[in-house]
Design an enzyme around this catalytic site. Structure first.
Site, short mmCIF file in Angstrom:
data_model
loop_
_atom_site.label_atom_id
_atom_site.label_comp_id
_atom_site.label_asym_id
_atom_site.label_seq_id
_atom_site.Cartn_x
_atom_site.Cartn_y
_atom_site.Cartn_z
N PRO A 1 0.80 -1.23 0.00
CA PRO A 1 0.00 0.00 0.00
C PRO A 1 0.83 1.27 0.00
CG PRO A 1 -0.01 -0.96 2.19
CD PRO A 1 0.81 -1.88 1.33
N CYS A 2 1.47 1.55 -1.10
CA CYS A 2 2.30 2.75 -1.16
C CYS A 2 1.43 4.00 -1.14
CB CYS A 2 3.18 2.72 -2.41
SG CYS A 2 2.30 2.39 -3.93
N HIS A 3 0.14 3.84 -1.45
CA HIS A 3 -0.73 5.02 -1.39
C HIS A 3 -0.98 5.46 0.04
CE1 HIS A 3 -3.16 1.36 -1.22
NE2 HIS A 3 -4.05 2.05 -0.53
#
Length: 298
Positions: A266-268
């Site tokens: 989950p880089c967001h």
DNA sequence: AGCCAGATGTCTG
DNA sequence: CAGACATCTGGCT
């Protein structure tokens, strides 16, 4: 019930999306998200947005909820800076520890996507995917077209594209493991789309296998991102501390940006220290949409 | 308030 | 080897 879920199950051949009804619906939703994202400071009303797109407010509202799982108004709220700050947690609390603790045991983890990961050996990384067969395919998902890449060990890549930009996305991903052997195989990739984007299929019983292909440092950063619970956010420097290198926050930013399995890793959920949403390889609009989507389903 | 340098790991030319 | 980055901090005006 959710229309998205059904669409996501069926493989859609490259290029076909443009002429389907879903294609134009997606375009409408994309423009709404873009408008809200660009003009959130002005808090545009549903009426204003609908007028801009030449649609009726009620129709637009329904369409948007069907795709995004929350109303334009709720999405607008989710996109503001205040919201991102709230995701960062209570003021004064050491952020990382609190959210990570919740992530390990608390109810916050209940709806999260469970993932088991393995990293490639340094040798395999140096070989740039040589000897590796990667199957790929494009599928419809809530954030546009998803490009899914799998190996026999699990999910290795997830990227996004707007209709018409499939070529660029594919080349971007292929460039990461230049020497791999690529085969288009929608039957192999389709099951992963369902697993990832349909919340009902998230469970601890059957974790999703993913393969992290990167340098040691990058893999450490990605593993740290995997610990962030659903609906939460951390800063780049939080991640730097977590991997034991507090000064490396700039490097963390670069490593986060190189994440090959976006959304699943989950880089967001990584944001700047002041709560602002900074860049995203697949478009800032998409980063906001993901955080909004998580908010809507949380 | 705004500007700037310096630190970090990795990639590109 | 010299920049460029999805950063952040502290020191200077």
């Amino acid at each position: 019930m959710n229309m998205l879920s059904k669409v996501a199950l069926d493989p859609v051949p490259e290029g076909a999306i443009d002429v389907t009804p879903q294609g134009s619906d997606y375009e409408t939703v994309r423009r709404v998200i873009e408008m809200i994202t660009l003009e959130y400071r002005d808090q545009p009303s549903l009426e204003a947005i609908a007028a801009e797109l030449g649609q009726s407010p009620t129709q637009l509202q329904k369409l948007f909820i069907r795709w995004a799982g929350l109303s334009p108004k709720a999405f607008l709220q989710a996109v503001t800076l205040d919201h991102a700050k709230r995701l960062l947690g209570q003021e004064g609390l050491p952020l990382l520890e609190t959210s990570y603790e919740i992530g390990l045991s608390g109810p916050g983890r209940l709806h999260d996507l469970f993932v088991t990961h393995e990293a490639m050996s340094p040798g395999e990384w140096k070989a740039r995917g040589s000897g590796l067969t990667i199957r790929y395919g494009f599928h419809v998902c809530p954030f546009g077209l998803a490009l899914v890449m799998v190996t026999d060990r699990g999910l290795a890549g997830l990227a996004f594209a707007d209709p018409g930009e499939e070529r660029a996305a594919l080349e971007d991903m292929m460039g990461r493991w230049r020497n791999a052997h690529y085969v288009e195989d929608l039957e192999a990739t389709a099951p992963y789309v369902g697993r990832v984007f349909e919340r009902e299929k998230w469970s601890a019983d059957r974790p999703l296998n993913i393969v992290l292909i990167g340098t040691d440092f990058q893999v450490k950063v990605w593993q740290s991102l995997l610990k962030i619970p659903f609906g939460k956010a951390v800063t780049y420097s939080d991640v730097a501390c977590d991997i034991g290198n507090p000064a490396a926050n700039r490097a963390v930013g670069a490593a986060v940006g190189a994440n090959p399995i976006s959304f699943v890793v989950p880089c967001h959920r990584a944001v700047a220290k002041n709560g602002a949403l900074t860049g995203y390889h697949w478009g800032l609009t998409r980063k906001r949409a993901m955080l909004g989507w998580e908010q809507g389903g949380a």
